[in-house]
Every structure is written in C-alpha cells, then in structure tokens.
Design an enzyme around this catalytic site. Structure first.
Site, PDB file in Angstrom:
ATOM      1  CB  THR A 382      -0.280  50.570 -55.080  1.00  0.00           C
ATOM      2  OG1 THR A 382      -1.460  51.376 -54.980  1.00  0.00           O
ATOM      3  CG2 THR A 382      -0.188  49.663 -53.874  1.00  0.00           C
ATOM      4  CB  SER A 698      -9.318  73.066 -72.172  1.00  0.00           C
ATOM      5  OG  SER A 698     -10.072  71.876 -72.172  1.00  0.00           O
ATOM      6  CE  LYS A 741      -6.732  69.333 -72.345  1.00  0.00           C
ATOM      7  NZ  LYS A 741      -7.077  70.727 -72.038  1.00  0.00           N
TER       8      LYS A 741
END
Length: 816
Positions: A382, A698, A741
């Site tokens: 924003t 995953s 990750k």
C-alpha cells in the site's frame, strides 16, 4: 341531424308509388353518400349532383316518391349500379331549398324498405324498378320482445345522458314507440354507426332480430361513451388540480413578493444552471443534464421526484470529466522518490520507471497499467502505491475491498431505489476530482460473494483497458472514462481471484524481507519515524543493531516489518514515559536489556539439530510469515507394514509420504534395505508443531530421506536442508517459495541446501551474501540427495526387551 317523426305538411301530397302486376315499383333513384335513410325517419338531404337534383324535381312534379340507396364507396362522385347496395328506402321529398354554398337541401321522409331489382335507365337520372318490402305494424309484441325493448330503451337513455350530441327529445320520441322494428330504426338513426352497420340494420327484415342487432350496437356505444366520460373526468380533475396548484403558486409568489422574499425553488434552479454552465461537461453529458433539469423545472417543489433528480444532477456536474494532473515524467526524480521511500522491491520500482519512460516517449499511445501487488502482509504494497502517486505527481486514492459482498458496492444502485448512490469507483472519482489518479484497490483477494452478486465479476469492466474507457455505473446511466486512471490492486494470495479477473492484472510479487533487509529498513525508516512520533529525537535515544536483531528474531515472526514497527514503538513509548515523568531513562537499548521493555521472547528461533540422527531430516516450509525450517521425523516399530502420518498434514502432503514409501520399497535392494521389513514393520512419519496445518508437495524429498534413513539406519547430516516434490521414479520436481525457503535455511544456520534443478531460475532474487554463505546443490533425482545427506550406517543396537522401537526415536539414537 335526424328529425324524429313525420306528418309535416310538405309530405301530405306525396303518395307511395303503386306496384305493377309483378309487385314492382318504377321510380327515380338517388345515390346516398355515406348515409342511410330509415322508414318513418325524417332527415335533411344535401343535393350536390345534377342527376340527383333532376330526379327529385321530376318526382316532386308528379308528387311521387324516390328511391334512396346508399353508395358502397362514399368517395365515388358518379356511382354506377355496381357501386350501390341492393337494399334501400322509398323516400318522400319536401321542398327544395338553396343553401348559401350553392347546394340544394331537401327534407326527406322514409316510407318503406325496398329491394332494387333492375336499373331501367341511367340518363338523365337513374330510374330503377324495386320491390317494396312489407313491414306491418305489430300491435301485440311478445313478452320477450317487450323485455328486449325495455332493455334497449334503458341503454338508449344512458347513451343520451352521456352523449351531448343526441338531443333529449330523441329518447322521449323513442319512449313513445311501441313497435320493435320502428324503435330499432329510430335508435339506429341516432347512433354513430359506420355505413356498413347502418346498411346491416336496414337489411334486417325481422323486427325482433333488428332490435337485437341495434341492442348490440347500443351496448358497444355505451361502453365507448362511459370510457370517454371517465377519461374526460380524469382530465378535468388533472386540469382542476393543475389550475389549483398554479393559483396557489401564484398566490405564494405574490405573498413572497410582498414580504420581500424571492422564489427559493426558482433561485435554486438558476444556481443549478450556473453550475452546469461552469462545469464544462461533454456534449453527451450536457444533453443528459439539460433534459433532467427541464424535468425538474416542470415539477412542483414538493414533488418527491425533485430530490432524486436534484441529487442525480449534482452527481453528474460534480464528477471530474476533463480535469487532470500533469504527469511528472522525470525518470530520475521518480527513481529518487521511490528509492527514498522504500527499500528493496526492485521489480515494482523498475515497472513504474518503465511506464514513465513509455509515457514520455509516446504520451498518446501509452495505456495506464493495471498492476497487482501480491505478497505477505507488511511488505509495503500500500505504501508503495502512495510513492508511485508522488513520483508521477498524481492524486492518490485508496479503496479497501475487504469484506465487500454486494455487487452494487462496485457498480452502484439503480435510480429507481430510494437512497440510491453510485458505486465506490464513481464515489471515489468524485472525491479525488481528477480523471487520472493513482487508484489503489486494496485487499482484492478478500472480496466475498453471495445472493447480492459477485463483486469480483463487477470489477472486470473496471480493470480492463479495452472496456473501462466507457465504464457503465448503474446509477449514472452514462459512460464514464476510467482509461486514464492508474489502477493498482493488492492481494496476499492469488488463489481466490477468478481467472477472468486475474487475466487482466499484471502481477508483481512482493517477497518477504531477509533479516538484513529488515535491519536496513528499521535504520532508514522505522526507527527515525518512531523516535520523531514519540518526541525522542532531542533525547539522543539509540536502539543498537543487536537489539533490533533480537526484536526480529525473538519478538516478531513475519515476512514484512509491520510487527517490527510495533515493537520499536513499544520500546519508544516506555522510554517516552520515563522522559515525561522526569525519571532517568536508558539512552542505549541493547539486546541484553530488551526484555525489560518487551518482556520475555515470544518466538524461539528454529535452529539446526545438535547431532546427526537417524530418521530425522531437515526440510523448509513456505508460510505467511516468509519461510521456516521444518523437521521431519521417521520411526520404525514392529507391526504389519502400515504407514502412519501425524502432524495435521494435508491431503497433498499425505500423498507425498505415500510416494516416498513406494519409492523406498521399489529401490529397496539398491538402497540396502531388507524387503521383508516392509511386511513386519510399521512406519510412522511425524512433523512437529502438530497444531499448525501443513500441506503441499515440497516436503516429498525430505520425507523420503527421513524414511530411508530410518530403514537403513544411516544418520542424516544435520546442517543440510532440502526441498522438492518426489515422484514414484525418484525424480525431483520444482516447487514454489524458493527465496523464502533459502532465507529460512540461512537464518537457521544451515550450510547446505538441496533444491530441484528447475528452480535455478528463482535464484536471481536471492541476496548475494546468502548465496555465498549457503552452498546450493541442484538435483534431478532423489539418489543424488541421498548420496549427499546420508552418513554411513550405525551398528545395530543390542536387543532391549523393554522397548519395541526398531529405530528412529530421537532419544535412542547414539551421537555420531
């Protein structure tokens, strides 16, 4: 006008023609134009044809009657025998009188019905042979016919009362007729019937049947007269009310004039006209407003429609139709503004600078982009929109779509509803007063859907550059141009968005920040802003890097910096209180003193295991807060070869565990696993933090490594993390969230990371320092991962009668 009755002196000497031996009469024939003369009726005839005048004069010379037959075509000036009806009336003619227009008028009296049998001659006038149709006077009528006569007289009375063209004497005359055939002829002569209908009555020989036919015509005429009377009464009421309102309004005007007051409503109309003239509306909109103002001026000030029309006109003239801000196309200035207000976010900044460059080179061709900022909360979506508006020199407006379920919130209500308003798009455009603002649609993925419509579908027209140049709001009912608006939407996830809406958006992903990014943002923006907001700048307060790192690691768990900003504000508030109370306050906030301000740590940083263990592998997960490491445990125990999965796993993750087991069984001999172990041993895979739902493919490689480690009693290297989807053949497929990750693995202190080779393209966004300190291994098969993470097998443990575990329990594995 028909004259009822007969017996005038002019007709005394006229005798009916005598029939011959065949019962036929030979007499002059005059064609009647658009009229039928009935027996016993007296009516004036206007004679215009020379042949008709000669026929009448010849009949009068011999004191004889003539035959009057109606023309089939009233417009024919010289009718032939084929253009005449075969049924007519024997007529006695009175004196001829010359009229002022040169025509002759004669008073005609019907005697009896006749049927034309033969035309004798055509010159100088028509002479015909006719057969008289005897119709004797009925002295005694049946009760049924008498009742029918009364009913017809009642209907005729109503018609006379409603039709002012029928004199009252006609009803009195009809009231004194006691013959049904005569009564039917008398009433038919007064009604406004067509020529065919009059001829039909003349040709009916049966008096009772003729009376019934006239009754049908009379009922129809009464229905028309009643409807006409009702319409006239309604019109008269409206006229009376209008005259009354006009009279009262004139009285009010005079009273106001005497009191020195002006006509307020007229003054408002004049002011409204001035506003319309100053608004500079497009031609189409100006015509619409002029039409509505004309309607408004014709209404009474107290009419309920006045408020609705006035509000509609106010909306049309208050919307921006042409006013716009000039774009600042200085690319260097835009780059400074974006870089000064935000740290990182290279893709979003680059896209805005590209747009400015295109606008600078092709101002008339460039379209405003429809951007969609997607990322975790607190990553600056924003606030970047505000910076874009500042860089372009445009107005910024924001509309939150979270929880919107009504389609009318977007497209507006129809004007027929009480309290109708335009949708949020038009309302916001009115508030911003320019046609080219930066318009942010915040939380677009939080739109709802119920029986009131689908707001996401209503946005399709708004966010389509091919359509929004003529956006249609239900309230405005005129097209509005949104093509110059730069729309920016924000979302945390793309999954809730309909495919049609997502196809219209240019998606820019906002990745989570690394610890180094958060530390830099805190130094540049958060800390100076909070010190200023709490009045601590003059006090020389300093929060050291160690304290900021501690806040990031132990007091916040997020991908953005929103909670970090709150924790800095929390520290500043506590210091501000001491300063305000005049007490001593710390000028340096260090990591070891942070708990005095924020209390004990809320989050324990996930670290790698202390030892290499059998059946324990380290994976990584992609969460809302960015990324985190995930430990996968596998244990074996005597049983029947069943696989048990715990840790609140989703369906996809459960299927990945089944695929890992199938791969281990299919490669048992190559991996050094006794195939019989799958028949008499139960396998249990568990992922800690069981209260947190987990799903996704995953973790397939991690679960396969943990399971094979437990089956082969080979420990897994504790400093290695891995990710990837596994297939039954052992292939490693790409996954999402690689950046998060990798950052989680680096943050946890891991040194090696195995990832699918097809995810190599995702390494462009990874900080270089992370890539230097974290050794990456890209793989295509699980065998490569197993070779890199599994250590030599441990010796078999001695049998323990008190324990059923065959391996995999964390507290029973010796250290390596």
């Amino acid at each position: 006008m028909f004259i009822m009755g007969y017996g005038e002196n002019d007709f005394y000497d006229v005798k009916n023609a005598e029939p011959d031996e065949n019962g036929l009469i030979e007499a002059p024939l005059i064609p009647l134009r658009d009229m039928v003369v009935y027996p016993n009726m007296v009516t004036p005839l206007f004679v215009g044809r020379e042949s008709s005048l000669q026929a009448i004069q010849a009949a009068q010379a011999n004191t004889q009657t003539v035959i009057g037959v109606a023309q089939r075509d009233p417009g024919e000036s010289s009718p032939t025998p084929d253009n005449l009806y075969t049924m007519g009336t024997e007529i006695a003619m009175g004196r001829l009188m010359r009229m002022p227009d040169g025509t002759m008028s004669v008073l005609a009296q019907g005697r009896r019905r006749v049927e034309v049998v033969e035309i004798v001659s055509l010159k100088p006038y028509i002479v015909a042979r006719v057969r008289p149709i005897a119709e004797s006077y009925v002295s005694q009528v049946s009760r049924q016919t008498q009742a029918h006569m009364r009913a017809v007289l009642a209907l005729f009375e109503k018609c006379v009362n409603l039709n002012h063209n029928i004199p009252e004497e006609a009803y009195i005359y009809a009231l004194n007729i006691d013959d049904p055939g005569w009564l039917a002829d008398a009433i038919a002569s007064t009604l406004n019937l067509s020529l065919e209908e009059r001829q039909t009555v003349l040709e009916i020989g049966n008096p009772a049947e003729r009376l019934r036919k006239v009754g049908v015509y009379l009922g129809r005429e009464l229905d028309v007269l009643q409807l006409e009377d009702e319409i006239q009464s309604q019109v008269q009421r409206e006229v009376d009310r209008g005259q009354r309102e006009m009279f009262l309004r004139e009285q009010m005007r005079v009273i106001q004039s005497e009191l020195g007051e002006s006509d307020v409503f007229q003054q408002e109309l004049n002011e409204l006209q001035d506003q319309i003239d100053e608004a500079g509306l497009p031609e189409e909109i100006a015509d619409k407003v002029a039409k509505e103002l004309s309607r408004l001026s014709m209404l009474s000030p107290m009419a309920p429609e006045v408020g609705m029309i006035r509000t509609y006109i106010d909306w049309l003239i208050s919307l921006p139709w042409a006013a716009q801000n000039d774009d600042n196309l200085d690319i260097a200035n835009a780059a400074r503004v974006l870089e000064g207000n935000h740290y990182g976010l290279p893709k979003a900044k680059e896209r805005i600078l590209e747009h400015i460059a295109v606008r600078k080179l092709a101002p008339d061709e460039a379209r405003s982009p429809i951007l969609c900022f997607v990322g975790p909360p607190g990553t600056g979506k924003t606030s970047l929109g505000r910076s874009i508006a500042e860089a372009l020199g445009r107005e910024f407006i924001r509309v939150s779509l979270g929880g919107v379920r009504d389609e009318a919130e977007i497209r507006g209500h129809r004007r027929t509803y009480i309290g109708a308003l335009p949708g949020r798009i038009i309302q916001t455009m009115r508030r911003v007063k320019t046609i080219n603002p930066v318009f942010m649609l915040d939380e677009i993925d939080k739109l709802g859907q119920d029986f009131r419509g689908d707001p996401a579908s209503a946005l399709l027209e708004v966010l389509d550059p091919e359509q929004n140049h003529a956006y249609s709001d239900h309230y405005l009912e005129v097209p509005y141009d949104l093509s110059r608006v730069m729309f920016i939407t924000t979302a945390n996830y793309l999954d809730p968005l309909p495919p049609a809406l997502l196809d219209r958006l240019e998606v820019i992903e906002f990745m989570g920040y690394t610890e180094e990014d958060k530390l830099e943002i805190a130094h540049r923006f958060l800390l100076p802003q909070q010190l200023k907001a709490h009045g601590l700048l003059p006090s020389g307060i300093r929060i050291e890097d160690s304290a900021l790192k501690e806040m990031i690691e132990s007091y916040t768990f997020e991908a953005g910096v929103r909670n970090l900003d709150r924790e800095i504000a929390n520290v500043c508030r506590k210091i501000a209180r001491k300063v305000a109370e005049g007490k001593s306050f710390p000028r340096r906030v260090r990591a070891d003193t942070l708990s005095r301000f924020l209390g004990p740590p809320r989050f324990l940083a996930t670290r790698i295991e202390d030892t290499d263990q059998v059946g324990v592998a380290t994976g990584v997960a992609w969460t809302e807060a960015g990324g985190d490491i995930m430990v996968v445990e596998a244990a074996l125990m005597p049983g029947k070869g069943e696989l048990q999965l715990t840790g609140q796993l989703g369906e996809v993750m459960r299927e990945s565990a089944q695929a890992a087991l199938s791969y281990a069984r299919s490669r048992a001999e190559k991996l050094g696993i006794d195939p019989e172990i799958f028949d008499d041993t139960d396998m249990h895979i568990h992922i800690p933090e069981g209260a947190i739902p987990k799903d996704g493919p995953s973790a397939g490689v991690t679960m396969a490594v943990a399971l094979i480690s437990a089956l082969t009693r080979r420990p897994v290297r504790r400093e290695v993390a891995m990710t990837g989807e596994i297939t039954l053949r052992g292939r490693v497929l790409p996954v999402g969230g690689v950046k998060e990750k990798l950052l989680a693995a680096h943050r946890a202190g891991l040194t090696h990371f195995f990832m699918p080779s097809k995810n190599s393209k995702d390494l462009e966004d990874i900080p270089r320092r992370v890539l230097r300190e974290l050794k990456l291994e890209v793989v295509d098969h699980v065998d490569t991962v197993l070779e890199g993470v599994l250590l030599p097998p441990l010796p078999a443990p001695e049998p323990d009668p008190d324990s059923e575990a065959a391996g995999g329990a964390e507290d029973t594995q010796p250290e390596v």
